[in-house]
Design a protein around this motif. Sequence first.
Motif, PDB file in Angstrom:
ATOM      1  N   VAL A  15     -10.478 -14.287  -2.359  1.00 33.52           N
ATOM      2  CA  VAL A  15      -9.083 -14.051  -1.983  1.00 33.52           C
ATOM      3  C   VAL A  15      -8.251 -13.790  -3.231  1.00 33.52           C
ATOM      4  CG1 VAL A  15      -7.020 -15.201  -1.065  1.00 33.52           C
ATOM      5  CG2 VAL A  15      -9.154 -15.272   0.203  1.00 33.52           C
ATOM      6  N   TYR A  16      -8.573 -14.447  -4.334  1.00 33.24           N
ATOM      7  CA  TYR A  16      -7.838 -14.241  -5.584  1.00 33.24           C
ATOM      8  C   TYR A  16      -8.349 -13.060  -6.386  1.00 33.24           C
ATOM      9  CZ  TYR A  16      -5.765 -18.719  -4.600  1.00 33.24           C
ATOM     10  OH  TYR A  16      -5.073 -19.734  -3.997  1.00 33.24           O
ATOM     11  N   TYR A  17      -9.641 -12.769  -6.309  1.00 28.54           N
ATOM     12  CA  TYR A  17     -10.206 -11.671  -7.088  1.00 28.54           C
ATOM     13  C   TYR A  17      -9.991 -10.308  -6.438  1.00 28.54           C
ATOM     14  CZ  TYR A  17     -12.585 -15.040 -10.056  1.00 28.54           C
ATOM     15  OH  TYR A  17     -12.857 -16.037 -10.931  1.00 28.54           O
ATOM     16  N   PHE A  18      -9.837 -10.257  -5.127  1.00 30.07           N
ATOM     17  CA  PHE A  18      -9.687  -8.975  -4.446  1.00 30.07           C
ATOM     18  C   PHE A  18      -8.440  -8.211  -4.891  1.00 30.07           C
ATOM     19  CE2 PHE A  18      -7.966  -6.543  -0.815  1.00 30.07           C
ATOM     20  CZ  PHE A  18      -8.876  -5.497  -0.861  1.00 30.07           C
ATOM     21  N   PRO A  19      -7.263  -8.844  -4.998  1.00 27.06           N
ATOM     22  CA  PRO A  19      -6.098  -8.066  -5.477  1.00 27.06           C
ATOM     23  C   PRO A  19      -6.288  -7.516  -6.891  1.00 27.06           C
ATOM     24  CG  PRO A  19      -5.367 -10.078  -4.436  1.00 27.06           C
ATOM     25  CD  PRO A  19      -6.857 -10.167  -4.552  1.00 27.06           C
ATOM     26  N   VAL A  20      -6.977  -8.254  -7.735  1.00 31.23           N
ATOM     27  CA  VAL A  20      -7.256  -7.772  -9.097  1.00 31.23           C
ATOM     28  C   VAL A  20      -8.179  -6.566  -9.030  1.00 31.23           C
ATOM     29  CG1 VAL A  20      -8.276  -8.382 -11.326  1.00 31.23           C
ATOM     30  CG2 VAL A  20      -6.896 -10.054 -10.082  1.00 31.23           C
ATOM     31  N   TRP A  21      -9.227  -6.642  -8.212  1.00 32.03           N
ATOM     32  CA  TRP A  21     -10.140  -5.511  -8.042  1.00 32.03           C
ATOM     33  C   TRP A  21      -9.408  -4.304  -7.477  1.00 32.03           C
ATOM     34  CZ3 TRP A  21     -11.410  -2.879  -3.572  1.00 32.03           C
ATOM     35  CH2 TRP A  21     -12.431  -1.935  -3.701  1.00 32.03           C
ATOM     36  N   LEU A  23     -10.968 -12.687   8.536  1.00 30.57           N
ATOM     37  CA  LEU A  23     -11.839 -13.331   9.526  1.00 30.57           C
ATOM     38  C   LEU A  23     -12.599 -14.508   8.933  1.00 30.57           C
ATOM     39  CD1 LEU A  23     -13.194 -10.183  11.385  1.00 30.57           C
ATOM     40  CD2 LEU A  23     -11.488 -11.830  12.193  1.00 30.57           C
ATOM     41  N   GLY A  24     -13.022 -14.390   7.679  1.00 31.42           N
ATOM     42  CA  GLY A  24     -13.689 -15.511   7.018  1.00 31.42           C
ATOM     43  C   GLY A  24     -12.762 -16.685   6.821  1.00 31.42           C
ATOM     44  N   TYR A  25     -11.509 -16.392   6.480  1.00 32.94           N
ATOM     45  CA  TYR A  25     -10.536 -17.475   6.322  1.00 32.94           C
ATOM     46  C   TYR A  25     -10.280 -18.169   7.660  1.00 32.94           C
ATOM     47  CZ  TYR A  25      -6.321 -19.997   5.074  1.00 32.94           C
ATOM     48  OH  TYR A  25      -5.409 -20.976   4.869  1.00 32.94           O
ATOM     49  N   LEU A  26     -10.123 -17.391   8.716  1.00 29.56           N
ATOM     50  CA  LEU A  26      -9.889 -17.986  10.033  1.00 29.56           C
ATOM     51  C   LEU A  26     -11.094 -18.785  10.522  1.00 29.56           C
ATOM     52  CD1 LEU A  26      -8.027 -15.263  12.112  1.00 29.56           C
ATOM     53  CD2 LEU A  26      -7.106 -17.353  11.124  1.00 29.56           C
ATOM     54  N   GLY A  27     -12.272 -18.208  10.332  1.00 28.86           N
ATOM     55  CA  GLY A  27     -13.465 -18.835  10.901  1.00 28.86           C
ATOM     56  C   GLY A  27     -14.053 -19.946  10.079  1.00 28.86           C
ATOM     57  N   ASN A  28     -14.123 -19.779   8.767  1.00 26.87           N
ATOM     58  CA  ASN A  28     -14.839 -20.760   7.964  1.00 26.87           C
ATOM     59  C   ASN A  28     -13.914 -21.691   7.201  1.00 26.87           C
ATOM     60  OD1 ASN A  28     -16.765 -22.099   6.444  1.00 26.87           O
ATOM     61  ND2 ASN A  28     -18.034 -20.285   6.287  1.00 26.87           N
ATOM     62  N   LEU A  29     -12.875 -21.177   6.589  1.00 29.33           N
ATOM     63  CA  LEU A  29     -12.027 -22.052   5.785  1.00 29.33           C
ATOM     64  C   LEU A  29     -11.172 -22.971   6.646  1.00 29.33           C
ATOM     65  CD1 LEU A  29     -10.899 -19.725   2.858  1.00 29.33           C
ATOM     66  CD2 LEU A  29     -12.628 -21.501   2.842  1.00 29.33           C
ATOM     67  N   ILE A  68     -11.491   2.703   2.992  1.00 27.88           N
ATOM     68  CA  ILE A  68     -12.427   2.040   3.902  1.00 27.88           C
ATOM     69  C   ILE A  68     -12.898   0.707   3.320  1.00 27.88           C
ATOM     70  CG2 ILE A  68     -14.757   2.184   4.887  1.00 27.88           C
ATOM     71  CD1 ILE A  68     -14.193   5.171   5.349  1.00 27.88           C
ATOM     72  N   LEU A  69     -13.245   0.698   2.037  1.00 22.00           N
ATOM     73  CA  LEU A  69     -13.692  -0.547   1.409  1.00 22.00           C
ATOM     74  C   LEU A  69     -12.576  -1.585   1.366  1.00 22.00           C
ATOM     75  CD1 LEU A  69     -15.878   0.783  -1.534  1.00 22.00           C
ATOM     76  CD2 LEU A  69     -16.643  -0.466   0.475  1.00 22.00           C
ATOM     77  N   SER A  70     -11.369  -1.152   1.082  1.00 26.89           N
ATOM     78  CA  SER A  70     -10.240  -2.088   1.034  1.00 26.89           C
ATOM     79  C   SER A  70      -9.956  -2.676   2.412  1.00 26.89           C
ATOM     80  CB  SER A  70      -8.997  -1.389   0.498  1.00 26.89           C
ATOM     81  OG  SER A  70      -9.188  -0.999  -0.832  1.00 26.89           O
ATOM     82  N   LEU A  71      -9.928  -1.842   3.433  1.00 21.76           N
ATOM     83  CA  LEU A  71      -9.678  -2.342   4.785  1.00 21.76           C
ATOM     84  C   LEU A  71     -10.794  -3.263   5.266  1.00 21.76           C
ATOM     85  CD1 LEU A  71      -8.193   0.841   6.477  1.00 21.76           C
ATOM     86  CD2 LEU A  71      -6.987  -1.239   5.805  1.00 21.76           C
ATOM     87  N   ALA A  72     -12.029  -2.918   4.944  1.00 20.30           N
ATOM     88  CA  ALA A  72     -13.153  -3.774   5.338  1.00 20.30           C
ATOM     89  C   ALA A  72     -13.093  -5.124   4.625  1.00 20.30           C
ATOM     90  CB  ALA A  72     -14.477  -3.070   5.034  1.00 20.30           C
ATOM     91  N   GLU A  73     -12.729  -5.111   3.358  1.00 24.18           N
ATOM     92  CA  GLU A  73     -12.641  -6.365   2.601  1.00 24.18           C
ATOM     93  C   GLU A  73     -11.486  -7.227   3.095  1.00 24.18           C
ATOM     94  OE1 GLU A  73     -13.910  -9.118  -0.269  1.00 24.18           O
ATOM     95  OE2 GLU A  73     -14.867  -7.360   0.589  1.00 24.18           O
ATOM     96  N   ILE A  74     -10.354  -6.608   3.401  1.00 26.52           N
ATOM     97  CA  ILE A  74      -9.216  -7.367   3.926  1.00 26.52           C
ATOM     98  C   ILE A  74      -9.574  -8.014   5.263  1.00 26.52           C
ATOM     99  CG2 ILE A  74      -6.904  -7.100   4.922  1.00 26.52           C
ATOM    100  CD1 ILE A  74      -6.382  -5.031   2.691  1.00 26.52           C
ATOM    101  N   SER A  75     -10.216  -7.251   6.133  1.00 29.20           N
ATOM    102  CA  SER A  75     -10.595  -7.820   7.429  1.00 29.20           C
ATOM    103  C   SER A  75     -11.669  -8.897   7.270  1.00 29.20           C
ATOM    104  CB  SER A  75     -11.050  -6.729   8.390  1.00 29.20           C
ATOM    105  OG  SER A  75     -12.195  -6.091   7.905  1.00 29.20           O
TER     106      SER A  75
END
Length: 70
Positions: free
Chosen positions: A15-21, A61-67, A50-57
Amino acid sequence: VLASLPLQVMLYFNVYYFPVWCLAEGIMLHLKYHLLPWHYQFLLVTAFLILSLAEISRLYLGYLGNLQEK
């Protein structure tokens, strides 16, 4: 249902590294965009979106489901 601790850690840091990438990729895209032929420009922008939208989703979903352990 148990949450996966390694997945939680990877999601948390991603979540923190994605905006930097995303910022780094956006800058590189801007710098080399005018040097490429039009079809590579189209493919590069399309792949970036496509990669950005896939990573955001995936992060959402990972935050909702696992965290949140739902």
